[in-house]
Design a protein around this motif. Structure first.
Motif, mmCIF file in Angstrom:
data_model
loop_
_atom_site.group_PDB
_atom_site.id
_atom_site.type_symbol
_atom_site.label_atom_id
_atom_site.label_comp_id
_atom_site.label_asym_id
_atom_site.label_seq_id
_atom_site.Cartn_x
_atom_site.Cartn_y
_atom_site.Cartn_z
ATOM 1 N N VAL A 1 -9.929 -1.037 0.690
ATOM 2 C CA VAL A 1 -8.947 -0.221 1.086
ATOM 3 C C VAL A 1 -9.654 0.214 -0.540
ATOM 4 O O VAL A 1 -8.110 -0.944 -1.106
ATOM 5 C CB VAL A 1 -8.074 0.247 1.870
ATOM 6 N N SER A 2 -8.686 1.684 -1.245
ATOM 7 C CA SER A 2 -8.527 1.739 -2.656
ATOM 8 C C SER A 2 -7.138 1.777 -2.871
ATOM 9 O O SER A 2 -6.459 2.174 -3.756
ATOM 10 C CB SER A 2 -9.327 2.155 -3.410
ATOM 11 N N ASP A 3 -6.589 2.576 -1.675
ATOM 12 C CA ASP A 3 -5.094 3.613 -1.707
ATOM 13 C C ASP A 3 -4.617 3.203 -0.925
ATOM 14 O O ASP A 3 -4.117 3.042 0.135
ATOM 15 C CB ASP A 3 -6.073 5.578 -1.126
ATOM 16 N N TRP A 4 -3.397 2.458 -1.141
ATOM 17 C CA TRP A 4 -1.636 1.537 -0.368
ATOM 18 C C TRP A 4 -0.833 2.456 -1.474
ATOM 19 O O TRP A 4 -1.343 2.130 -2.409
ATOM 20 C CB TRP A 4 -2.176 -0.148 0.110
ATOM 21 N N ARG A 5 0.343 2.231 -0.476
ATOM 22 C CA ARG A 5 1.019 2.608 -1.214
ATOM 23 C C ARG A 5 2.823 2.298 -0.327
ATOM 24 O O ARG A 5 2.374 2.245 0.806
ATOM 25 C CB ARG A 5 1.104 4.088 -0.838
ATOM 26 N N MET A 6 3.989 1.699 -0.817
ATOM 27 C CA MET A 6 5.102 1.874 -0.088
ATOM 28 C C MET A 6 6.055 2.958 -0.533
ATOM 29 O O MET A 6 5.694 4.139 -1.174
ATOM 30 C CB MET A 6 5.910 1.208 -1.414
ATOM 31 N N LEU A 7 6.696 3.594 0.812
ATOM 32 C CA LEU A 7 7.123 4.000 1.369
ATOM 33 C C LEU A 7 8.399 4.014 0.179
ATOM 34 O O LEU A 7 8.822 3.276 0.117
ATOM 35 C CB LEU A 7 7.243 5.057 2.855
ATOM 36 N N PRO A 8 9.078 5.388 -0.471
ATOM 37 C CA PRO A 8 10.207 5.399 -0.899
ATOM 38 C C PRO A 8 11.237 5.661 0.376
ATOM 39 O O PRO A 8 11.302 5.118 0.931
ATOM 40 C CB PRO A 8 10.339 6.569 -1.498
ATOM 41 N N ALA A 9 12.628 4.827 -0.306
ATOM 42 C CA ALA A 9 13.156 4.623 0.100
ATOM 43 C C ALA A 9 14.110 5.833 0.759
ATOM 44 O O ALA A 9 14.116 6.041 0.458
ATOM 45 C CB ALA A 9 14.411 3.512 -1.111
ATOM 46 N N ALA A 10 14.245 5.690 2.307
ATOM 47 C CA ALA A 10 14.801 6.639 2.243
ATOM 48 C C ALA A 10 15.962 6.616 3.116
ATOM 49 O O ALA A 10 15.981 5.474 3.413
ATOM 50 C CB ALA A 10 13.634 7.361 3.744
#
Length: 340
Positions: free
Chosen positions: A69-78
């Motif tokens: 997997v080359s695309d991983w992200r942390m969702l912004p603080a909401a």
């Protein structure tokens, strides 16, 4: 699991759970050429703060590399479920997701992700153990060929998991690693656990996906079928009248009427299937279209015909039937997300 056309977004509370719960499915999708995007909903001890996921984080990098997997992200603080849902929806719209897989235990993240997917008409699957979904129809994915990849991905988190052979156990008390034992709304994973060759998921229907768009009721489906039938009749009349029209360009005669008529009915049937997803409206439109063509192709009492013998007439009576058959028989047209 239809191959490279898939773009699947996996949503988890924190790094580590994606490998333990769904690592085999992720690896299998990637081996089939599908795009996979992994979203993490919150930070935990030893991982980056919300809103960023440092490329220097060796554990996450190693796990993602093991799963290809080359695309991983942390969702912004909401600040709330609504803003979190908007953040998830932005990702789904950006990558044109065809499915969402939930491994989140946090109710806020789970509700936000399911609601965002529902608003964009993206199918939602939730990781479930067989014992957590008694009496429910589960989707079982054979990941026996990806077990080694999954184990390598789990082992990439030495601060969370200890891997011995196919057995995985938590490092230290579960509470010290951020409640890693909880995987869903129905209960915890019992660790240690033995990694097997199957991962199971429950497909969430619209009523189980919070804030998702409700499925159309019988009245709406009936109305859509009637409108589609009348539209098919109109296209059949216009196409029958126009299909004999030609345009001369130099010494070449172009059957412009036939081209426009066939293009129109193809756009109609394919468009109905893409927009509405089901086959009922397409079938109704095809009945109106083909029935009209058949009736108008008959010789009138006065002896006149609207569909004379010849190649244009033959094509106008045969091609619409072929187009309707293909569109109706097509097993699945992936839903393309639209605006909420």
């Amino acid at each position: 699991m239809s191959g490279s056309a898939e773009r699947v977004v996996f949503v988890n509370d924190r790094p580590g759970l994606e490998s333990l719960l769904t690592g085999g499915t992720i690896a299998r999708l990637r081996s089939d050429g599908a795009e996979v995007i992994v979203l993490f909903g919150s930070a935990s001890a030893g991982f980056p703060s919300a809103g960023s996921l440092s490329a220097a984080d060796s554990d996450v990098r190693a796990a993602m590399a093991a799963l290809d997997v080359s695309d991983w992200r942390m969702l912004p603080a909401a600040s709330g479920a609504q803003s979190l849902a908007e953040a998830v929806a932005d990702v789904l719209d950006e990558v044109q997701a065809t499915a969402v897989v939930l491994g989140a235990a946090d109710d806020t993240l789970r509700t936000a992700a399911a609601g965002a997917a529902g608003s964009l008409n993206v199918p939602v699957f939730e990781h479930r153990r067989v014992t957590d979904a008694v009496g429910r129809l589960l989707v079982a994915i054979d990941v026996s060929g990806q077990v080694d990849q999954k184990l390598r991905a789990i082992a990439a988190y030495p601060r969370l998991w200890s891997v011995t052979g196919h057995a995985v156990k938590a490092v230290g008390p579960v509470g010290s690693v951020g409640r890693v034992g909880r995987v869903g709304p129905v209960g915890p994973v019992e660790l240690p656990v033995t990694i097997g060759g199957t991962e199971t998921f429950l497909r969430l229907s619209p009523e189980h996906a919070p804030d998702a768009q409700a499925a159309p009721g019988p009245l709406n489906r009936g109305l859509a079928a009637v409108v589609a039938l009348l539209t098919g009749v109109v296209f059949g009349v216009l196409g029958t009248i126009a299909h004999q029209a030609t345009v001369s360009i130099g010494s070449v005669t172009v059957p412009i009427g036939l081209i426009l008529a066939l293009s129109g009915i193809t756009a109609l049937l394919v468009g109905l299937r893409l927009v509405l997803g089901g086959r009922m409206a397409v079938l109704s439109s095809a009945i109106g279209l083909l029935g009209t063509i058949f009736i108008l192709s008959l010789r009138s009492t006065g002896g006149s015909v609207l569909v004379p013998e010849g190649i244009p007439g033959l094509l106008w009576t045969v091609v619409p039937t072929l187009v309707a058959t293909i569109v109706l028989a097509w097993p699945r047209i992936p839903a393309r997300p639209g605006s909420a």
